[in-house]
Design a protein around this motif. Structure first.
Motif, PDB file in Angstrom:
ATOM      1  N   LEU A   3      15.890  48.667  41.463  1.00 59.56           N
ATOM      2  CA  LEU A   3      16.217  47.920  42.675  1.00 59.56           C
ATOM      3  C   LEU A   3      17.295  48.638  43.497  1.00 59.56           C
ATOM      4  CD1 LEU A   3      16.114  44.313  41.191  1.00 59.56           C
ATOM      5  CD2 LEU A   3      14.433  45.380  42.704  1.00 59.56           C
ATOM      6  N   LEU A   4      18.254  49.273  42.827  1.00 58.45           N
ATOM      7  CA  LEU A   4      19.249  50.076  43.537  1.00 58.45           C
ATOM      8  C   LEU A   4      18.594  51.295  44.188  1.00 58.45           C
ATOM      9  CD1 LEU A   4      22.326  50.198  41.109  1.00 58.45           C
ATOM     10  CD2 LEU A   4      22.197  48.991  43.283  1.00 58.45           C
TER      11      LEU A   4
ATOM     12  N   GLN B 244      23.000  54.486  47.601  1.00 54.89           N
ATOM     13  CA  GLN B 244      22.759  55.911  47.371  1.00 54.89           C
ATOM     14  C   GLN B 244      23.550  56.353  46.142  1.00 54.89           C
ATOM     15  OE1 GLN B 244      23.197  58.522  50.820  1.00 54.89           O
ATOM     16  NE2 GLN B 244      24.109  60.088  49.508  1.00 54.89           N
ATOM     17  N   SER B 245      22.910  57.157  45.295  1.00 52.24           N
ATOM     18  CA  SER B 245      23.600  57.689  44.122  1.00 52.24           C
ATOM     19  C   SER B 245      24.550  58.793  44.580  1.00 52.24           C
ATOM     20  CB  SER B 245      22.578  58.245  43.123  1.00 52.24           C
ATOM     21  OG  SER B 245      23.234  58.820  42.023  1.00 52.24           O
TER      22      SER B 245
ATOM     23  N   MET C  87      27.368  52.387  49.029  1.00 48.24           N
ATOM     24  CA  MET C  87      26.589  51.668  50.047  1.00 48.24           C
ATOM     25  C   MET C  87      26.551  52.498  51.322  1.00 48.24           C
ATOM     26  SD  MET C  87      27.899  47.766  49.342  1.00 48.24           S
ATOM     27  CE  MET C  87      26.492  47.013  50.173  1.00 48.24           C
ATOM     28  N   THR C  88      25.347  52.711  51.827  1.00 49.80           N
ATOM     29  CA  THR C  88      25.152  53.641  52.947  1.00 49.80           C
ATOM     30  C   THR C  88      25.705  53.127  54.274  1.00 49.80           C
ATOM     31  OG1 THR C  88      22.902  52.747  53.185  1.00 49.80           O
ATOM     32  CG2 THR C  88      23.150  54.778  51.936  1.00 49.80           C
TER      33      THR C  88
ATOM     34  N   GLU D 298      29.880  59.402  53.042  1.00 47.78           N
ATOM     35  CA  GLU D 298      29.861  60.864  53.235  1.00 47.78           C
ATOM     36  C   GLU D 298      31.240  61.466  52.986  1.00 47.78           C
ATOM     37  OE1 GLU D 298      30.556  59.055  57.354  1.00 47.78           O
ATOM     38  OE2 GLU D 298      29.368  58.609  55.569  1.00 47.78           O
ATOM     39  N   HIS D 299      32.287  60.611  52.991  1.00 45.73           N
ATOM     40  CA  HIS D 299      33.656  61.070  52.734  1.00 45.73           C
ATOM     41  C   HIS D 299      34.066  60.888  51.271  1.00 45.73           C
ATOM     42  CE1 HIS D 299      34.189  61.686  56.953  1.00 45.73           C
ATOM     43  NE2 HIS D 299      34.106  60.405  57.267  1.00 45.73           N
TER      44      HIS D 299
END
Length: 536
Positions: A309-310, A317-318, A326-327, A332-333
């Motif tokens: 589900l993730l 996102q892993s 969480m996207t 990205e940081h």
């Protein structure tokens, strides 16, 4: 120029202001369209505005041209009389009302980009119309959309918006801001909803509509019932290529995600609320503990289901081994935050308050704070969440952050070495390369990691290990591997050919292979140097 509806005059010749109870006869419809509507009891402007288009399509004798006439007239009326919006309480076939916490939680979902929805065939068209998020999608005018997207496209748009409107409890029409401090209450509300339904029912709803073969493939891919298999292993079982299985898995993921978004959105709300409460970054083991506490379906592997589900939800996102982010947050940081935290701690241990104070003085902090917040206050907890999940930072008994390598980092460093090499290596070589990059792993520790994490590493020879993600399978004895090779071949193979196949993944001496072929009763020699399965 737009055609204007003729002004309605009263007995005195003055322009009459229309209201919700005004008869539809004031719209100057053709006799056919007017009689069809009146015959169905749709006799006032309020009733007409609140009648979903699919209901109008069901009216007997109201053909396509008459329906389009009605839609055009009501659209023009709404444009000329903005106050008529106050009469409407049904949008996309759903009567909208404030449902408390469910509506509040829906406000998180509706702010997501439409890219998150499994409706690839509509996203391009919607973006051309300037629709960026789910809220803008739900606030599209139904009448105008019917004129813009006739036929199959409108039918799909209506179906998706109807379901989303139900699942988000009309949140698009009720501005209710959720703050970080409210998340614990919201999470408890969702947990009650989850446990109120038998977990097996949730599982059935999640996989609704999958064929038996699709169900088998997704179960094998995520290890939902038994060992987790690679794409190649699944392909071998079905006589399909790895690439074809990958396409099938992607299709299944979209089906499952559609089932959740349009039928069982409370499950995503659960995951998202939990993730936001964690600050947007969390360890997989913490999430699995939450999932297993409230979701108990004994017919399936719950850890595998939670990971699936993730994985299918574009919200998550892993980030690295065992860490998810969480996207909608500035993940990205993530790595940069860890790197700067390490730089600061090289001067010595710091408590969380002073470490955060140091980080907030750096330019990176302003980049993070500039991001849109879907829940007020979450960004304030984002950096602490990143630090807490870091594998090379740890809190000591005094409550200070220190540079301390956790097992997860050591595992990841071994994975990185193997990925860089692209083929199996002896553990001595792995150890040498890890420590040359600043690692500090002992021989005993390295061997323990390689031996105990069979879900990641596979032993392919004496002291030689590769990655399971490459499709390599670990065998207790080389004879088992040879048995699989000969079974798949279904014909005798030359001894040297068997050696060649074995050594593509499992580094084994030719003499060891020869001993297995000659000493194991499962094999027999058919002619000089050729071996096959002994079926007698």
């Amino acid at each position: 120029m737009k055609k204007q509806l003729p002004p309605q005059l009263n007995d005195k010749g003055e322009e009459e202001k229309l209201n919700s109870k005004t008869s539809i006869t004031k719209l100057s419809l053709t006799s056919r369209a007017e009689n069809c509507l009146l015959g169905e009891g749709i006799n006032t402007l309020e009733k007409l505005i609140n009648t979903p288009i699919p209901k109008l399509l069901e009216i007997k004798n109201l053909g396509g041209k008459s329906l389009e006439e009605v839609v055009v007239k009501i659209k023009e009326f709404k444009e000329q009389n903005p106050y008529s919006k106050e009469w409407q309480n049904i949008y996309w076939g759903v009567k909208v009302s404030d449902q408390g916490m469910k509506t509040t939680l829906g406000n998180i979902i509706i702010n997501y980009p439409i890219d998150f929805l499994p409706i690839e065939e509509l996203i391009i068209l919607l973006k051309r119309k300037g629709v960026k998020n789910i809220k803008e999608l739900l606030k599209l005018d139904e009448w105008e959309s019917f004129l813009n997207y006739k036929g199959r496209i409108f039918d799909r748009l209506y179906k998706y918006n109807h379901k989303l409107m139900e699942q988000t409890a009309g949140a698009a029409y009720y501005e209710k801001i959720l703050t970080y401090n409210q998340l614990p209450v919201a999470l408890d509300f969702i947990r009650e909803k989850i446990v109120a339904v038998d977990s097996r029912t949730w599982t059935e709803n999640i996989f609704k509509g999958l064929s038996s073969r699709e169900m088998e493939i997704i179960q094998k891919y995520y290890g939902l019932k038994g060992a987790r298999l690679t794409l190649q292993e699944i392909g071998d079982q079905y006589g399909l290529t790895r690439a074809r299985i990958q396409q099938i898995v992607k299709k299944i993921k979209n089906k499952v995600l559609g089932n959740i978004y349009f039928e069982n959105l409370i499950i995503l709300m659960w995951f998202h609320t939990f993730g936001l409460l964690q600050g947007g970054v969390f360890l997989q083991e913490i999430f699995q503990k939450e999932f297993n506490t409230y979701y108990k379906d004994l017919s399936i592997d719950n850890n595998g289901l939670s990971e699936m589900l993730l994985d299918i939800d574009p919200m998550f996102q892993s980030l690295t081994y065992n860490v998810w982010g969480m996207t909608v947050l500035p993940i990205e940081h993530y790595q940069k935050i860890i790197e700067e935290g390490v730089q600061i701690l090289q001067k010595g241990p710091l408590d969380e308050k002073n470490l955060l104070k140091e980080l907030k003085q750096r330019p990176l902090y302003y980049s993070i704070k500039s991001r849109q917040e879907y829940v007020t206050g979450v960004l304030d907890n984002f950096i602490p969440a990143c630090l807490a999940s870091a594998q090379n930072l740890a809190l000591n008994p005094m409550g200070n952050y220190t540079l301390e390598e956790k097992e997860g980092t050591k595992i990841q460093s071994i994975i990185n070495v193997l990925r860089e090499e692209g083929k199996p290596l002896h553990y001595h070589e792995i150890l040498k390369r890890v420590n040359s990059k600043g690692g500090n792993i002992t021989v005993q520790y390295a061997r323990a990691i390689l031996a105990n994490h069979k879900e990641i590493f596979a032993r392919v020879g004496r002291g030689i290990y590769g990655l399971v993600e490459w499709g390599i399978k670990e065998y207790k004895h080389i004879s088992d591997y040879i048995f699989d090779i000969l079974t798949k071949a279904d014909k005798p193979l030359y001894y040297k050919e068997i050696c060649k196949i074995v050594n593509t993944t499992h580094y084994t001496k030719h003499q060891t292979i020869y001993n297995a072929l000659t000493q194991d009763a499962r094999f027999k020699r058919t002619k000089t140097g050729y071996y096959t399965i002994n079926k007698s």
